[in-house]
Design a protein around this motif. Sequence first.
Motif, short mmCIF file in Angstrom:
data_model
loop_
_atom_site.label_atom_id
_atom_site.label_comp_id
_atom_site.label_asym_id
_atom_site.label_seq_id
_atom_site.Cartn_x
_atom_site.Cartn_y
_atom_site.Cartn_z
N UNK A 1 -14.91 -5.65 26.21
CA UNK A 1 -16.14 -5.29 25.51
C UNK A 1 -15.90 -4.84 24.08
N UNK A 2 -14.71 -5.05 23.59
CA UNK A 2 -14.39 -4.64 22.23
C UNK A 2 -13.09 -3.88 22.18
N UNK A 3 -12.71 -3.40 21.00
CA UNK A 3 -11.43 -2.69 20.85
C UNK A 3 -11.38 -1.41 21.67
N UNK A 4 -10.24 -1.15 22.28
CA UNK A 4 -10.02 0.06 23.06
C UNK A 4 -8.90 0.86 22.40
N UNK A 5 -9.17 2.07 21.91
CA UNK A 5 -8.11 2.86 21.29
C UNK A 5 -7.06 3.27 22.32
N UNK A 6 -5.81 3.25 21.90
CA UNK A 6 -4.70 3.77 22.72
C UNK A 6 -3.94 4.78 21.90
N UNK A 7 -3.77 5.97 22.46
CA UNK A 7 -2.95 7.00 21.84
C UNK A 7 -1.70 7.18 22.68
N UNK A 8 -0.56 6.96 22.06
CA UNK A 8 0.73 7.09 22.73
C UNK A 8 1.34 8.43 22.34
N UNK A 9 1.51 9.31 23.33
CA UNK A 9 1.99 10.66 23.07
C UNK A 9 3.45 10.79 23.49
N UNK A 10 4.16 11.80 22.97
CA UNK A 10 5.55 12.01 23.39
C UNK A 10 5.63 12.34 24.88
N UNK A 11 6.83 12.24 25.43
CA UNK A 11 7.02 12.47 26.86
C UNK A 11 7.29 13.90 27.25
N UNK A 12 7.82 14.71 26.34
CA UNK A 12 8.06 16.11 26.69
C UNK A 12 6.73 16.80 26.98
N UNK B 1 6.59 15.26 17.18
CA UNK B 1 6.88 14.43 16.00
C UNK B 1 6.56 12.95 16.22
N UNK B 2 7.02 12.30 17.32
CA UNK B 2 6.72 10.87 17.49
C UNK B 2 5.32 10.64 18.09
N UNK B 3 4.55 9.77 17.47
CA UNK B 3 3.20 9.46 17.93
C UNK B 3 2.94 7.97 17.77
N UNK B 4 2.00 7.46 18.56
CA UNK B 4 1.59 6.07 18.41
C UNK B 4 0.08 5.95 18.52
N UNK B 5 -0.48 5.03 17.75
CA UNK B 5 -1.92 4.82 17.82
C UNK B 5 -2.25 3.39 17.42
N UNK B 6 -3.23 2.81 18.12
CA UNK B 6 -3.69 1.47 17.78
C UNK B 6 -4.86 1.06 18.63
N UNK B 7 -5.36 -0.13 18.40
CA UNK B 7 -6.50 -0.67 19.12
C UNK B 7 -6.07 -1.89 19.92
#
Length: 423
Positions: free
Chosen positions: A308-319, A297-303
Amino acid sequence: MWSVDEHLADVLAAVAPLPPLELQLLEAQGCLTVEDIVSTVALPPFDNSSMDGYAVRVADVNGATAEYPSVLTVVGDVAAGAAALPVIGPGQCARIMTGAPMPPGAEAVVPVEWTDAGSGSGEAATTMSPQGDKPVGTGEVRIFQPVDTGAFVRRCGDDIAIGQPLLPAGTRLGPTQIGLLAATGHDMVRVRPRPRVVVLSTGSELVPPGTPVGPGQISDSNSFALTAAARDAGAIAYRVGGVPDDAERLREVIDDQLIRADLIVTSGGVSVGAYDVVKEALGEQISFRKLRMQPGKPQGFGLLDGSSGPVPLLALPGNPVSAYLSFELFVRPAIRRMLGAAEISRTTVTARLTERLSSPGGRRQFARAAYDPESGTVTPVGGAGSHLLGALSQANALIVVDEDTTEVAEGAEVRTVLLDSAG
């Protein structure tokens, strides 16, 4: 709350295939070609022998038998790589090795087993001529069987002709494709590079595997599983390991990794707890959201701002189960998109459910399952808990139950995602 499809669309809108590069062959392993590759040479590049034996004129061995062999004068040896070749005239032959070029005048190859230098046709080989002055099959050779024109000869261009397509654009370069390019003289190839993915997990309770586990501690499995998953998807993955619940320390680690990352994946610290460190460290740069899915259910996403430009980061749950399934649903497609792959998602099939399955209303459930391709059936494995790694390791599929369904009957047809498919 976001739907699964909305979150995935948001992620994919922010990533694109990486720019093409010219790479040396071995550096390009696992990459996808960006253009059709055509051969500029023929394979084989010249007529050559497919056997150890004797290069002959066909007319000189017509009618040869064990009782009445053809006797030819051996005018030379031809080894693989030979440049100077003897000319074969009437009544002559040359001893030839596998892969050696056919000498001028020769029309076929007689295998050594069909001669007195071998043991074919019931004729036992001897080491010396009857006169005892030379080895059998060197000064002259007796041939016990005829051959047709072209026998045991690999013709120039039999495998690959000049101008023949070798690999279409979008081909993943594995060992055989790299071997083909090398054989046709390519030392460089234009490809999309494999994305560099940095994986880290958060939590002061995490200790590296192999380290004694104290009270309240657990071994860090997420960073290993997600690094392996990134490599399986085609990325060059770097495992950073566990970072304690310290926002300043996490920011420092991420800042250090930005220089080598095309994509960053974190696990843990994305919920609403007092120690959700990813939220604390990156709350201004990352959008944290709740998805209508189970688990994950909990997710995170951003740049993030990279050099060299924007780097995507995906934050996933810990379980662990939530982290892995979130990777499959969101991170893997992003990696595949960056690779330039035509198919970015796992293969989905329809399968028959072997037992009843319940699902929470309002959430799309991804149930771990075992899929049997022979029977076309799928069976849930393990429970719904997002910590059940044992069941996850036995699953080769996910059963997808949509948000408006709370129960699926035994025997019903269900959408099934194959975790061992190539996409």
